[in-house]
Design a protein around this motif. Structure first.
Motif, PDB file in Angstrom:
ATOM      1  N   THR A   1      52.641   8.617   9.311  1.00  0.00           N
ATOM      2  CA  THR A   1      52.376   9.044   7.932  1.00  0.00           C
ATOM      3  C   THR A   1      53.373  10.115   7.468  1.00  0.00           C
TER       4      THR A   1
ATOM      5  N   ARG B   1      45.883  20.820   7.003  1.00  0.00           N
ATOM      6  CA  ARG B   1      46.576  21.281   8.217  1.00  0.00           C
ATOM      7  C   ARG B   1      46.144  20.459   9.423  1.00  0.00           C
ATOM      8  N   SER B   2      45.904  19.157   9.202  1.00  0.00           N
ATOM      9  CA  SER B   2      45.498  18.320  10.338  1.00  0.00           C
ATOM     10  C   SER B   2      46.700  18.069  11.244  1.00  0.00           C
TER      11      SER B   2
ATOM     12  N   ILE C   1      47.546  15.227  12.392  1.00  0.00           N
ATOM     13  CA  ILE C   1      48.223  13.943  12.146  1.00  0.00           C
ATOM     14  C   ILE C   1      49.003  13.919  10.833  1.00  0.00           C
TER      15      ILE C   1
ATOM     16  N   HIS D   1      44.728  25.232   3.114  1.00  0.00           N
ATOM     17  CA  HIS D   1      43.593  24.574   3.775  1.00  0.00           C
ATOM     18  C   HIS D   1      42.291  25.050   3.131  1.00  0.00           C
ATOM     19  N   SER D   2      41.178  24.765   3.791  1.00  0.00           N
ATOM     20  CA  SER D   2      39.886  25.036   3.156  1.00  0.00           C
ATOM     21  C   SER D   2      39.616  26.528   2.952  1.00  0.00           C
TER      22      SER D   2
ATOM     23  N   MET E   1      44.092  28.458  -4.497  1.00  0.00           N
ATOM     24  CA  MET E   1      44.844  27.199  -4.389  1.00  0.00           C
ATOM     25  C   MET E   1      45.692  26.941  -5.634  1.00  0.00           C
TER      26      MET E   1
ATOM     27  N   ALA F   1      46.936  16.346   1.404  1.00  0.00           N
ATOM     28  CA  ALA F   1      46.384  15.564   2.520  1.00  0.00           C
ATOM     29  C   ALA F   1      45.051  16.179   2.909  1.00  0.00           C
ATOM     30  N   VAL F   2      44.063  15.957   2.083  1.00  0.00           N
ATOM     31  CA  VAL F   2      42.779  16.631   2.220  1.00  0.00           C
ATOM     32  C   VAL F   2      41.625  15.651   2.472  1.00  0.00           C
ATOM     33  N   GLY F   3      41.521  14.654   1.590  1.00  0.00           N
ATOM     34  CA  GLY F   3      40.382  13.753   1.684  1.00  0.00           C
ATOM     35  C   GLY F   3      39.292  14.157   0.707  1.00  0.00           C
ATOM     36  N   ARG F   4      39.709  14.715  -0.454  1.00  0.00           N
ATOM     37  CA  ARG F   4      38.753  15.068  -1.521  1.00  0.00           C
ATOM     38  C   ARG F   4      39.234  14.433  -2.811  1.00  0.00           C
TER      39      ARG F   4
ATOM     40  N   VAL G   1      48.427  11.880  -0.235  1.00  0.00           N
ATOM     41  CA  VAL G   1      48.134  11.194   1.037  1.00  0.00           C
ATOM     42  C   VAL G   1      46.675  10.733   1.079  1.00  0.00           C
ATOM     43  N   GLY G   2      45.846  11.333   0.286  1.00  0.00           N
ATOM     44  CA  GLY G   2      44.405  11.093   0.346  1.00  0.00           C
ATOM     45  C   GLY G   2      44.005   9.639   0.145  1.00  0.00           C
ATOM     46  N   VAL G   3      43.007   9.248   0.911  1.00  0.00           N
ATOM     47  CA  VAL G   3      42.403   7.926   0.731  1.00  0.00           C
ATOM     48  C   VAL G   3      40.905   8.164   0.602  1.00  0.00           C
TER      49      VAL G   3
ATOM     50  N   GLY H   1      50.114   4.889   1.936  1.00  0.00           N
ATOM     51  CA  GLY H   1      49.492   3.910   2.846  1.00  0.00           C
ATOM     52  C   GLY H   1      50.472   2.866   3.379  1.00  0.00           C
TER      53      GLY H   1
ATOM     54  N   THR I   1      53.085   4.183   5.753  1.00  0.00           N
ATOM     55  CA  THR I   1      52.640   4.507   7.109  1.00  0.00           C
ATOM     56  C   THR I   1      52.859   3.301   8.022  1.00  0.00           C
TER      57      THR I   1
HETATM   58  P1  NAP Z   1      41.455  15.992   8.031  1.00  0.00           P
HETATM   59  O1  NAP Z   1      41.786  16.002   9.468  1.00  0.00           O
HETATM   60  O2  NAP Z   1      40.046  15.882   7.597  1.00  0.00           O
HETATM   61  O3  NAP Z   1      42.071  17.325   7.395  1.00  0.00           O
HETATM   62  C1  NAP Z   1      41.796  17.669   6.080  1.00  0.00           C
HETATM   63  C2  NAP Z   1      42.456  18.992   5.761  1.00  0.00           C
HETATM   64  O4  NAP Z   1      42.099  19.321   4.416  1.00  0.00           O
HETATM   65  C3  NAP Z   1      41.977  20.144   6.645  1.00  0.00           C
HETATM   66  O5  NAP Z   1      43.076  20.912   7.055  1.00  0.00           O
HETATM   67  C4  NAP Z   1      41.044  20.943   5.745  1.00  0.00           C
HETATM   68  O6  NAP Z   1      41.080  22.342   5.950  1.00  0.00           O
HETATM   69  C5  NAP Z   1      41.629  20.657   4.387  1.00  0.00           C
HETATM   70  N1  NAP Z   1      40.609  20.814   3.358  1.00  0.00           N
HETATM   71  C6  NAP Z   1      39.350  20.329   3.328  1.00  0.00           C
HETATM   72  N2  NAP Z   1      38.731  20.706   2.205  1.00  0.00           N
HETATM   73  C7  NAP Z   1      39.594  21.458   1.501  1.00  0.00           C
HETATM   74  C8  NAP Z   1      39.535  22.155   0.289  1.00  0.00           C
HETATM   75  N3  NAP Z   1      38.439  22.163  -0.455  1.00  0.00           N
HETATM   76  N4  NAP Z   1      40.624  22.818  -0.113  1.00  0.00           N
HETATM   77  C9  NAP Z   1      41.735  22.840   0.628  1.00  0.00           C
HETATM   78  N5  NAP Z   1      41.870  22.188   1.797  1.00  0.00           N
HETATM   79  C10 NAP Z   1      40.801  21.521   2.240  1.00  0.00           C
HETATM   80  O7  NAP Z   1      42.208  14.839   7.247  1.00  0.00           O
HETATM   81  P2  NAP Z   1      43.593  14.066   7.553  1.00  0.00           P
HETATM   82  O8  NAP Z   1      43.412  13.174   8.708  1.00  0.00           O
HETATM   83  O9  NAP Z   1      44.733  15.013   7.507  1.00  0.00           O
HETATM   84  O10 NAP Z   1      43.645  13.152   6.236  1.00  0.00           O
HETATM   85  C11 NAP Z   1      43.699  13.689   4.945  1.00  0.00           C
HETATM   86  C12 NAP Z   1      43.561  12.567   3.932  1.00  0.00           C
HETATM   87  O11 NAP Z   1      44.674  11.703   4.089  1.00  0.00           O
HETATM   88  C13 NAP Z   1      42.334  11.704   4.104  1.00  0.00           C
HETATM   89  O12 NAP Z   1      41.903  11.251   2.846  1.00  0.00           O
HETATM   90  C14 NAP Z   1      42.832  10.524   4.918  1.00  0.00           C
HETATM   91  O13 NAP Z   1      42.079   9.355   4.710  1.00  0.00           O
HETATM   92  C15 NAP Z   1      44.221  10.385   4.359  1.00  0.00           C
HETATM   93  N6  NAP Z   1      45.195   9.745   5.262  1.00  0.00           N
HETATM   94  C16 NAP Z   1      45.929   8.753   4.742  1.00  0.00           C
HETATM   95  C17 NAP Z   1      46.882   8.139   5.525  1.00  0.00           C
HETATM   96  C18 NAP Z   1      47.703   7.041   4.936  1.00  0.00           C
HETATM   97  O14 NAP Z   1      48.418   6.385   5.648  1.00  0.00           O
HETATM   98  N7  NAP Z   1      47.657   6.837   3.624  1.00  0.00           N
HETATM   99  C19 NAP Z   1      47.063   8.529   6.849  1.00  0.00           C
HETATM  100  C20 NAP Z   1      46.296   9.577   7.349  1.00  0.00           C
HETATM  101  C21 NAP Z   1      45.352  10.192   6.538  1.00  0.00           C
HETATM  102  P3  NAP Z   1      40.522  23.050   7.291  1.00  0.00           P
HETATM  103  O15 NAP Z   1      41.572  22.791   8.333  1.00  0.00           O
HETATM  104  O16 NAP Z   1      40.424  24.473   6.908  1.00  0.00           O
HETATM  105  O17 NAP Z   1      39.222  22.407   7.612  1.00  0.00           O
END
Ligand code: NAP
Length: 287
Positions: free
Chosen positions: A141, A166-167, A169, A189-190, A195, A208-211, A229-231, A266, A269
């Motif tokens: 990704t 900050r994941s 991956i 990050h959260s 922000m 890259a959050v997921g929100r 990046v979000g899905v 997507g 990736t």
């Molecule tokens: P993850 O491991 O859940 O990490 C999410 C990050 O977002 C964490 O660092 C978290 O902070 C932060 N976060 C959560 N709520 C927040 C907020 N309100 N404000 C600011 N930051 C916040 O997710 P991930 O695996 O990195 O994936 C992120 C998104 O990308 C998801 O939607 C996933 O489906 C998508 N994704 C897409 C692909 C693709 O190929 N298109 C590949 C991978 C992932 P904390 O560390 O403080 O908890």
């Protein structure tokens, strides 16, 4: 309106390049790269990702084996399977689809994959190499994101980049890749306090959050490059819809370039995974 960076179109070009490379490898060495994908359990999203990976390999002429294992497989059994593929000279890439069931230690599994066959770039040695700014197999990704950014022709050097997330991956590796390209990088990050303030300073914004739709137009600097990046699967008027972390409709008018969801990060990736499989082939075959 900003220009749309079409991951769909760009990935099509990359996949065609990979196909040509695979044909050349077949002609020169009499074999093609072989990717082994191990899927544990019945997670629907994982199943669909694995299926898409297998299909993309087939289209590019890459051999793939999808190995499905029951949720009840023990950690030792899984580690033994990985060891067998490590030792198999006809396996060039090994990918264990994440997440794994809770009774299996993900770190142990990633560590077990031979570094040269670590097509996902998640082995600690590959992770370390990325952090040290050394040559490495890049996680798919972040690699796809960098390819998209470079495709715009916008210079990354000296720009302010904000990575939200900050994941291991996505967020962390993408930040390191941007740093290597000489951007000034902030990772949010959260627990980030303001922000909007951070985002408004960013020339390059990676979400890259997921929100769903968390990045809105009032948070985006005029002319910024926005990578979503979000899905997220949401329901709008009773219909299921796939959306990113960026409110595309409002942000597109402020951004100079923006990626859509779906059809953005997507597909890139998967294209990057195919490129990595060729890299692994080259290393394993010592070409
Ligand atoms: P993850 O491991 O859940 O990490 C999410 C990050 O977002 C964490 O660092 C978290 O902070 C932060 N976060 C959560 N709520 C927040 C907020 N309100 N404000 C600011 N930051 C916040 O997710 P991930 O695996 O990195 O994936 C992120 C998104 O990308 C998801 O939607 C996933 O489906 C998508 N994704 C897409 C692909 C693709 O190929 N298109 C590949 C991978 C992932 P904390 O560390 O403080 O908890």
């Amino acid at each position: 309106m900003g220009e749309i960076i079409s991951g769909k179109a760009l990935s099509k070009t990359i996949r065609a390049e990979v196909k040509t490379q695979v044909e050349a490898l077949q002609a020169k060495h009499g074999k093609v790269p072989h990717l082994v994908v191990i899927l544990v359990g019945e997670d629907a999203a994982s199943e669909s990702y694995v299926k898409a990976k297998g299909k993309a390999c087939a289209k590019a002429g890459i051999r793939s084996t999808i190995l499905k294992k029951e949720e009840t497989i023990t950690e030792d059994e899984l580690l033994k399977i990985i060891q067998e593929f490590n030792e198999d000279p006809d396996t060039h890439g090994i990918l264990v689809q994440l997440p794994l069931p809770k009774h299996i230690d993900e770190n142990k599994v990633l560590l077990a994959i031979q570094k040269e066959k670590d097509v996902d770039g998640f082995h600690p040695l590959n992770v370390a190499a990325v952090h040290l700014g050394q040559e490495a197999i890049l996680p798919a990704t972040p690699k796809g994101i960098l390819t998209m950014l470079k495709s715009t022709g916008v210079e990354i050097k000296g720009k302010k980049a904000l990575v939200i997330g900050r994941s291991n991956i996505v967020g962390k590796p993408v930040s390191m890749l941007l740093l290597k390209e000489h951007a000034t990088v902030t990772i949010a990050h959260s627990r980030t306090l303001d922000m909007k303030k951070e985002a408004l300073e960013a020339d390059i914004l990676v979400a890259a959050v997921g929100r769903p739709n968390m990045v809105t137009a009032d948070m985006v600097k005029e002319g910024a490059v926005v990578i979503d990046v979000g899905v997220n699967r949401i329901e709008v008027n009773g219909e299921r819809k796939l959306v990113g972390d960026v409110d595309f409709e409002s942000v597109k008018d402020k951004a100079s370039f923006i990626t859509p969801v779906p059809g953005g990060v997507g597909p890139m990736t998967i294209a990057s995974l195919l490129q990595n499989t060729i890299e692994c082939f080259t290393m394993v075959e010592k070409l």
